[in-house]
Design a protein around this motif. Structure first.
Motif, PDB file in Angstrom:
ATOM      1  N   ARG A 186       0.815  -1.231   0.000  1.00  0.00           N
ATOM      2  CA  ARG A 186       0.000   0.000   0.000  1.00  0.00           C
ATOM      3  C   ARG A 186       0.839   1.267   0.000  1.00  0.00           C
ATOM      4  O   ARG A 186       0.364   2.312  -0.423  1.00  0.00           O
ATOM      5  N   PHE A 187       2.063   1.204   0.545  1.00  0.00           N
ATOM      6  CA  PHE A 187       2.907   2.384   0.643  1.00  0.00           C
ATOM      7  C   PHE A 187       4.256   2.096  -0.007  1.00  0.00           C
ATOM      8  O   PHE A 187       4.779   0.995   0.112  1.00  0.00           O
ATOM      9  N   THR A 188       4.827   3.095  -0.678  1.00  0.00           N
ATOM     10  CA  THR A 188       6.113   2.894  -1.338  1.00  0.00           C
ATOM     11  C   THR A 188       7.281   3.210  -0.417  1.00  0.00           C
ATOM     12  O   THR A 188       8.356   2.648  -0.595  1.00  0.00           O
ATOM     13  N   GLU A 189       7.075   4.084   0.562  1.00  0.00           N
ATOM     14  CA  GLU A 189       8.153   4.484   1.465  1.00  0.00           C
ATOM     15  C   GLU A 189       8.056   3.737   2.793  1.00  0.00           C
ATOM     16  O   GLU A 189       6.970   3.589   3.353  1.00  0.00           O
ATOM     17  N   ILE A 190       9.192   3.244   3.268  1.00  0.00           N
ATOM     18  CA  ILE A 190       9.253   2.581   4.575  1.00  0.00           C
ATOM     19  C   ILE A 190       9.526   3.663   5.612  1.00  0.00           C
ATOM     20  O   ILE A 190      10.547   4.344   5.546  1.00  0.00           O
ATOM     21  N   VAL A 191       8.591   3.822   6.555  1.00  0.00           N
ATOM     22  CA  VAL A 191       8.728   4.815   7.622  1.00  0.00           C
ATOM     23  C   VAL A 191       8.661   4.075   8.959  1.00  0.00           C
ATOM     24  O   VAL A 191       7.578   3.854   9.498  1.00  0.00           O
ATOM     25  N   PRO A 192       9.812   3.653   9.502  1.00  0.00           N
ATOM     26  CA  PRO A 192       9.783   2.978  10.800  1.00  0.00           C
ATOM     27  C   PRO A 192       9.178   3.909  11.855  1.00  0.00           C
ATOM     28  O   PRO A 192       9.515   5.102  11.924  1.00  0.00           O
ATOM     29  N   HIS A 193       8.275   3.356  12.664  1.00  0.00           N
ATOM     30  CA  HIS A 193       7.607   4.168  13.674  1.00  0.00           C
ATOM     31  C   HIS A 193       6.998   3.283  14.750  1.00  0.00           C
ATOM     32  O   HIS A 193       6.710   2.113  14.515  1.00  0.00           O
ATOM     33  N   LEU A 194       6.814   3.878  15.928  1.00  0.00           N
ATOM     34  CA  LEU A 194       6.151   3.215  17.040  1.00  0.00           C
ATOM     35  C   LEU A 194       4.825   3.939  17.252  1.00  0.00           C
ATOM     36  O   LEU A 194       4.782   5.052  17.792  1.00  0.00           O
ATOM     37  N   THR A 195       3.737   3.326  16.789  1.00  0.00           N
ATOM     38  CA  THR A 195       2.419   3.961  16.852  1.00  0.00           C
ATOM     39  C   THR A 195       1.973   4.132  18.297  1.00  0.00           C
ATOM     40  O   THR A 195       2.036   3.199  19.101  1.00  0.00           O
ATOM     41  N   VAL A 196       1.486   5.340  18.588  1.00  0.00           N
ATOM     42  CA  VAL A 196       0.916   5.660  19.899  1.00  0.00           C
ATOM     43  C   VAL A 196      -0.603   5.732  19.789  1.00  0.00           C
ATOM     44  O   VAL A 196      -1.322   5.201  20.632  1.00  0.00           O
ATOM     45  N   ALA A 197      -1.097   6.408  18.761  1.00  0.00           N
ATOM     46  CA  ALA A 197      -2.545   6.576  18.579  1.00  0.00           C
ATOM     47  C   ALA A 197      -2.838   6.689  17.094  1.00  0.00           C
ATOM     48  O   ALA A 197      -2.030   7.212  16.334  1.00  0.00           O
ATOM     49  N   GLN A 198      -4.014   6.212  16.706  1.00  0.00           N
ATOM     50  CA  GLN A 198      -4.428   6.344  15.312  1.00  0.00           C
ATOM     51  C   GLN A 198      -5.923   6.530  15.231  1.00  0.00           C
ATOM     52  O   GLN A 198      -6.662   6.174  16.148  1.00  0.00           O
ATOM     53  N   GLY A 199      -6.361   7.112  14.106  1.00  0.00           N
ATOM     54  CA  GLY A 199      -7.790   7.318  13.883  1.00  0.00           C
ATOM     55  C   GLY A 199      -8.370   8.437  14.725  1.00  0.00           C
ATOM     56  O   GLY A 199      -9.578   8.455  14.965  1.00  0.00           O
ATOM     57  N   GLN A 200      -7.524   9.362  15.149  1.00  0.00           N
ATOM     58  CA  GLN A 200      -7.977  10.449  16.022  1.00  0.00           C
ATOM     59  C   GLN A 200      -7.884  11.787  15.297  1.00  0.00           C
ATOM     60  O   GLN A 200      -7.090  11.959  14.385  1.00  0.00           O
ATOM     61  N   GLU A 201      -8.670  12.726  15.781  1.00  0.00           N
ATOM     62  CA  GLU A 201      -8.625  14.075  15.229  1.00  0.00           C
ATOM     63  C   GLU A 201      -7.330  14.761  15.634  1.00  0.00           C
ATOM     64  O   GLU A 201      -6.698  14.404  16.633  1.00  0.00           O
ATOM     65  N   HIS A 202      -6.989  15.792  14.868  1.00  0.00           N
ATOM     66  CA  HIS A 202      -5.756  16.539  15.085  1.00  0.00           C
ATOM     67  C   HIS A 202      -5.632  17.041  16.525  1.00  0.00           C
ATOM     68  O   HIS A 202      -4.567  16.926  17.137  1.00  0.00           O
ATOM     69  N   ALA A 203      -6.687  17.570  17.089  1.00  0.00           N
ATOM     70  CA  ALA A 203      -6.636  18.132  18.450  1.00  0.00           C
ATOM     71  C   ALA A 203      -6.299  17.056  19.483  1.00  0.00           C
ATOM     72  O   ALA A 203      -5.551  17.313  20.433  1.00  0.00           O
ATOM     73  N   VAL A 204      -6.825  15.866  19.300  1.00  0.00           N
ATOM     74  CA  VAL A 204      -6.536  14.765  20.225  1.00  0.00           C
ATOM     75  C   VAL A 204      -5.067  14.375  20.120  1.00  0.00           C
ATOM     76  O   VAL A 204      -4.385  14.186  21.135  1.00  0.00           O
ATOM     77  N   LEU A 205      -4.556  14.275  18.894  1.00  0.00           N
ATOM     78  CA  LEU A 205      -3.150  13.929  18.703  1.00  0.00           C
ATOM     79  C   LEU A 205      -2.243  15.005  19.276  1.00  0.00           C
ATOM     80  O   LEU A 205      -1.199  14.693  19.866  1.00  0.00           O
ATOM     81  N   GLU A 206      -2.628  16.268  19.158  1.00  0.00           N
ATOM     82  CA  GLU A 206      -1.844  17.373  19.741  1.00  0.00           C
ATOM     83  C   GLU A 206      -1.761  17.223  21.259  1.00  0.00           C
ATOM     84  O   GLU A 206      -0.701  17.408  21.853  1.00  0.00           O
ATOM     85  N   GLU A 207      -2.869  16.888  21.893  1.00  0.00           N
ATOM     86  CA  GLU A 207      -2.907  16.716  23.348  1.00  0.00           C
ATOM     87  C   GLU A 207      -2.014  15.555  23.789  1.00  0.00           C
ATOM     88  O   GLU A 207      -1.257  15.673  24.755  1.00  0.00           O
ATOM     89  N   ILE A 208      -2.088  14.457  23.082  1.00  0.00           N
ATOM     90  CA  ILE A 208      -1.255  13.297  23.418  1.00  0.00           C
ATOM     91  C   ILE A 208       0.219  13.645  23.249  1.00  0.00           C
ATOM     92  O   ILE A 208       1.042  13.344  24.119  1.00  0.00           O
ATOM     93  N   GLU A 209       0.558  14.282  22.142  1.00  0.00           N
ATOM     94  CA  GLU A 209       1.948  14.643  21.886  1.00  0.00           C
ATOM     95  C   GLU A 209       2.490  15.552  22.990  1.00  0.00           C
ATOM     96  O   GLU A 209       3.614  15.358  23.460  1.00  0.00           O
ATOM     97  N   ALA A 210       1.697  16.505  23.435  1.00  0.00           N
ATOM     98  CA  ALA A 210       2.125  17.399  24.520  1.00  0.00           C
ATOM     99  C   ALA A 210       2.389  16.600  25.795  1.00  0.00           C
ATOM    100  O   ALA A 210       3.352  16.860  26.519  1.00  0.00           O
ATOM    101  N   GLY A 211       1.563  15.594  26.060  1.00  0.00           N
ATOM    102  CA  GLY A 211       1.759  14.751  27.244  1.00  0.00           C
ATOM    103  C   GLY A 211       2.980  13.858  27.149  1.00  0.00           C
ATOM    104  O   GLY A 211       3.604  13.537  28.159  1.00  0.00           O
ATOM    105  N   LEU A 212       3.336  13.461  25.947  1.00  0.00           N
ATOM    106  CA  LEU A 212       4.496  12.590  25.749  1.00  0.00           C
ATOM    107  C   LEU A 212       5.817  13.344  25.876  1.00  0.00           C
ATOM    108  O   LEU A 212       6.838  12.758  26.234  1.00  0.00           O
ATOM    109  N   PHE A 213       5.810  14.618  25.572  1.00  0.00           N
ATOM    110  CA  PHE A 213       7.041  15.406  25.504  1.00  0.00           C
ATOM    111  C   PHE A 213       7.900  15.267  26.765  1.00  0.00           C
ATOM    112  O   PHE A 213       9.109  15.095  26.674  1.00  0.00           O
ATOM    113  N   SER A 214       7.282  15.287  27.938  1.00  0.00           N
ATOM    114  CA  SER A 214       8.050  15.212  29.191  1.00  0.00           C
ATOM    115  C   SER A 214       8.622  13.822  29.460  1.00  0.00           C
ATOM    116  O   SER A 214       9.471  13.660  30.329  1.00  0.00           O
ATOM    117  N   LYS A 215       8.172  12.813  28.728  1.00  0.00           N
ATOM    118  CA  LYS A 215       8.632  11.438  28.942  1.00  0.00           C
ATOM    119  C   LYS A 215       9.743  11.024  27.969  1.00  0.00           C
ATOM    120  O   LYS A 215      10.217   9.896  28.022  1.00  0.00           O
TER     121      LYS A 215
END
Length: 190
Positions: free
Chosen positions: A120-149
């Protein structure tokens, strides 16, 4: 082993992952709520290849070939310092990601019938998924919470074969990477 939020896992599906146990205290709560693979039993990980061969094709010859292909690659360290985004996905960025890409390429080169993400994708992007299927605002909130960790590091010394049994993902086998030579760091530098 993430897919879009509408995907479902099927009995007999397999995937190859690198477990990242050091990420569990950082991402477990978010993943359990917002990553379908976590709810299906997959630990914090980076996908090497999904989907791989159907479970019915995993015999001693395939297992031996996996051990041979993966055993040619050295163990390595990863550092997680930041988050990244794919459409509707928030993930932790592994650095460096070159060794992860090489693992994926080596398996896909050996088993042409199992391209990464089903082709389905041509580029390999190694990643550790935290959340998916969420709106931008939800992902922003999670990212802010992860920053200190962040940051944290993880040593990668094996690749695990996971199999879906119709209900949950189960670890089936682990394939060791070649140890780094003594006196050298896992990335090959002195």
């Amino acid at each position: 082993m993430t897919g879009d939020s509408s995907s479902t896992f099927q009995a007999g599906q397999t995937g190859l992952i690198v477990r990242i146990p050091e990420a569990e205290p950082v991402v477990h709560g978010w993943r359990e709520r917002l990553d379908p693979s976590a709810r299906a039993g997959v630990p914090a990980h980076i996908t090497v290849l999904f989907p791989f061969l159907d479970e019915s094709r995993i015999d001693s010859l395939v297992s031996s070939a996996l051990a041979d292909v993966l055993g040619k690659h050295r163990a390595f360290d990863l550092r997680f310092e930041q988050c990244g985004r794919l459409p509707e996905v928030l993930y932790l960025v592994p650095q460096p990601d070159t060794q992860l890409q090489r693992l994926t390429e080596a398996i896909a080169d050996r088993w042409h019938e199992a391209p990464p993400y089903g082709g389905r994708f041509t580029e390999i992007v190694p990643h550790l998924t935290v959340a998916q299927g969420q709106e931008h605002a939800v992902l922003e909130e999670i990212e802010a919470g992860l920053f200190s960790k962040l940051p944290f590091t993880s040593h990668v010394s094996s690749v695990e074969l996971m199999v879906h049994d119709g209900t949950k993902w189960q670890g089936r086998a682990s394939f060791a990477l070649r140890p780094a030579p003594k006196g050298r760091t896992p990335d090959g530098k002195s």
